[in-house]
Write a protein that holds these residues in place. Structure first.
Motif, mmCIF file in Angstrom:
data_model
loop_
_atom_site.group_PDB
_atom_site.id
_atom_site.type_symbol
_atom_site.label_atom_id
_atom_site.label_comp_id
_atom_site.label_asym_id
_atom_site.label_seq_id
_atom_site.Cartn_x
_atom_site.Cartn_y
_atom_site.Cartn_z
ATOM 1 N N SER A 129 44.026 -10.156 -12.887
ATOM 2 C CA SER A 129 43.707 -10.987 -11.764
ATOM 3 C C SER A 129 42.207 -11.591 -12.119
ATOM 4 O O SER A 129 41.857 -12.901 -11.701
ATOM 5 C CB SER A 129 43.335 -10.199 -10.523
ATOM 6 O OG SER A 129 42.955 -10.553 -9.552
ATOM 7 N N ILE A 130 41.460 -10.875 -12.990
ATOM 8 C CA ILE A 130 40.163 -11.247 -13.358
ATOM 9 C C ILE A 130 40.477 -12.650 -14.370
ATOM 10 O O ILE A 130 39.545 -13.671 -14.029
ATOM 11 C CB ILE A 130 39.444 -10.275 -14.054
ATOM 12 C CG1 ILE A 130 38.894 -9.259 -13.185
ATOM 13 C CG2 ILE A 130 38.217 -11.171 -14.772
ATOM 14 C CD1 ILE A 130 38.470 -7.917 -13.821
ATOM 15 N N CYS A 131 41.204 -12.519 -15.154
ATOM 16 C CA CYS A 131 41.504 -13.899 -15.965
ATOM 17 C C CYS A 131 42.411 -15.015 -15.521
ATOM 18 O O CYS A 131 42.467 -15.880 -16.006
ATOM 19 C CB CYS A 131 42.225 -13.258 -17.476
ATOM 20 S SG CYS A 131 41.023 -12.058 -18.156
ATOM 21 N N GLY A 132 43.108 -14.521 -14.309
ATOM 22 C CA GLY A 132 43.936 -15.588 -13.691
ATOM 23 C C GLY A 132 45.069 -15.920 -14.361
ATOM 24 O O GLY A 132 45.507 -16.905 -14.632
ATOM 25 N N CYS A 133 45.798 -14.831 -15.078
ATOM 26 C CA CYS A 133 47.059 -15.034 -15.572
ATOM 27 C C CYS A 133 47.993 -13.906 -15.385
ATOM 28 O O CYS A 133 47.552 -13.036 -14.612
ATOM 29 C CB CYS A 133 46.654 -15.062 -17.170
ATOM 30 S SG CYS A 133 46.113 -13.642 -17.793
ATOM 31 N N ALA A 134 49.093 -13.983 -15.782
ATOM 32 C CA ALA A 134 50.078 -12.888 -15.666
ATOM 33 C C ALA A 134 49.860 -11.769 -16.473
ATOM 34 O O ALA A 134 49.046 -11.488 -17.683
ATOM 35 C CB ALA A 134 51.556 -13.550 -16.312
ATOM 36 N N VAL A 135 50.297 -10.523 -15.904
ATOM 37 C CA VAL A 135 50.198 -9.247 -16.404
ATOM 38 C C VAL A 135 50.542 -9.130 -18.019
ATOM 39 O O VAL A 135 50.043 -8.534 -18.684
ATOM 40 C CB VAL A 135 50.585 -8.031 -15.712
ATOM 41 C CG1 VAL A 135 50.863 -6.637 -16.353
ATOM 42 C CG2 VAL A 135 50.185 -8.157 -14.241
ATOM 43 N N GLY A 136 51.745 -9.800 -18.213
ATOM 44 C CA GLY A 136 52.514 -9.735 -19.355
ATOM 45 C C GLY A 136 51.407 -10.348 -20.340
ATOM 46 O O GLY A 136 51.449 -10.223 -21.549
ATOM 47 N N THR A 137 50.943 -11.444 -20.086
ATOM 48 C CA THR A 137 49.852 -12.303 -21.006
ATOM 49 C C THR A 137 48.871 -11.333 -21.313
ATOM 50 O O THR A 137 48.341 -11.176 -22.501
ATOM 51 C CB THR A 137 49.474 -13.495 -20.127
ATOM 52 O OG1 THR A 137 50.569 -14.495 -19.738
ATOM 53 C CG2 THR A 137 48.578 -14.300 -20.960
ATOM 54 N N ILE A 138 48.299 -10.685 -20.286
ATOM 55 C CA ILE A 138 47.199 -9.625 -20.603
ATOM 56 C C ILE A 138 47.597 -8.504 -21.772
ATOM 57 O O ILE A 138 46.772 -8.116 -22.697
ATOM 58 C CB ILE A 138 46.619 -8.977 -19.389
ATOM 59 C CG1 ILE A 138 45.792 -10.049 -18.447
ATOM 60 C CG2 ILE A 138 45.731 -7.803 -19.770
ATOM 61 C CD1 ILE A 138 44.445 -10.315 -19.391
ATOM 62 N N LYS A 139 48.693 -8.028 -21.204
ATOM 63 C CA LYS A 139 49.212 -7.049 -22.361
ATOM 64 C C LYS A 139 49.411 -7.480 -23.755
ATOM 65 O O LYS A 139 49.234 -6.926 -24.798
ATOM 66 C CB LYS A 139 50.540 -6.549 -21.827
ATOM 67 C CG LYS A 139 50.407 -5.610 -20.510
ATOM 68 C CD LYS A 139 51.839 -4.986 -19.949
ATOM 69 C CE LYS A 139 51.601 -4.106 -19.040
ATOM 70 N NZ LYS A 139 52.818 -3.469 -18.594
ATOM 71 N N SER A 140 50.058 -8.707 -23.563
ATOM 72 C CA SER A 140 50.119 -9.443 -25.228
ATOM 73 C C SER A 140 48.925 -9.590 -25.802
ATOM 74 O O SER A 140 48.645 -9.391 -26.983
ATOM 75 C CB SER A 140 50.980 -10.814 -24.716
ATOM 76 O OG SER A 140 51.198 -11.500 -26.056
ATOM 77 N N ARG A 141 47.890 -10.010 -25.058
ATOM 78 C CA ARG A 141 46.579 -10.452 -25.638
ATOM 79 C C ARG A 141 46.007 -9.069 -26.298
ATOM 80 O O ARG A 141 45.299 -8.839 -27.213
ATOM 81 C CB ARG A 141 45.592 -11.005 -24.505
ATOM 82 C CG ARG A 141 45.924 -12.461 -24.211
ATOM 83 C CD ARG A 141 45.090 -13.131 -23.133
ATOM 84 N NE ARG A 141 45.683 -14.428 -22.960
ATOM 85 C CZ ARG A 141 44.987 -15.115 -21.990
ATOM 86 N NH1 ARG A 141 43.962 -14.554 -21.343
ATOM 87 N NH2 ARG A 141 45.230 -16.407 -21.648
ATOM 88 N N VAL A 142 46.070 -8.103 -25.317
ATOM 89 C CA VAL A 142 45.405 -6.576 -25.709
ATOM 90 C C VAL A 142 46.027 -6.244 -26.927
ATOM 91 O O VAL A 142 45.579 -5.675 -27.968
ATOM 92 C CB VAL A 142 45.403 -5.709 -24.544
ATOM 93 C CG1 VAL A 142 45.204 -4.497 -25.049
ATOM 94 C CG2 VAL A 142 44.536 -6.072 -23.530
#
Length: 176
Positions: A129-142
């Motif tokens: 939500s903070i980054c304005g992208c999908a949850v899967g994208t955050i998981k992938s980035r992490v």
């Protein structure tokens, strides 16, 4: 004044021996007493009891030395000293600098995701939500960020951890 001080020396020495139980230590106490008395002669009130003033200086020196020696530990062979170890403080600083350098090498989006999830403790959903992208994208980035960071820092066994465990092992945090 000089003659009165010299006349008090035998009595001072006898008193010092009675306090310390050691003639050499007593001589040191008397010498230090005389040095202090001469250095502070302006604080002596003429007409008052000079021997009493000298004995007070000697007694105070003995007590101060006794308190200091009581905290000291007899360690002629250095066995006690060997047990007193502290880690050098510069190691933590160097490790932190290595970590900062490795973190700076990550792409901005991966660094941001890793800090939000790993260090700040945001859930994947909140970070997305903070980054304005999908949850899967955050998981992938992490996941990519922690893998690259672990490789840059040479963290052994990083591949044995799950994504959240490696982030916590490398930078802490709850991971979501």
């Amino acid at each position: 004044m000089r003659d009165d001080i010299l006349a008090a020396v035998p009595s001072l020495r006898a008193f010092a021996i009675s306090l310390s139980g050691n003639a050499d230590r007593a001589d040191d106490l008397v010498q230090e007493t005389l040095l202090r008395a001469l250095a502070n002669i302006d604080s002596f009130q003429p007409g008052s009891n000079l021997p009493a003033w000298l004995f007070t200086i000697l007694r105070n020196l003995f007590r101060s030395d006794y308190r200091k020696r009581r905290r000291e530990v007899e360690d002629a062979e250095g066995n006690y000293a060997k047990t007193l170890k502290t880690q050098p403080s510069q190691n933590a600083h160097l490790e932190f600098e290595e970590f900062r350098s490795a973190l700076d090498k990550l792409p901005q989006d991966q660094r941001e995701a890793l800090i939000l999830v790993g260090a700040s403790g945001f859930s994947y959903e909140d970070a997305a939500s903070i980054c304005g992208c999908a949850v899967g994208t955050i998981k992938s980035r992490v996941n990519r960020a922690r893998s690259k960071l672990a490789a840059l820092l040479y963290v052994d066994g990083a591949e044995d951890f799950g994504p959240d465990e490696t982030v916590r092992a490398v930078i802490g945090g709850s991971g979501g």
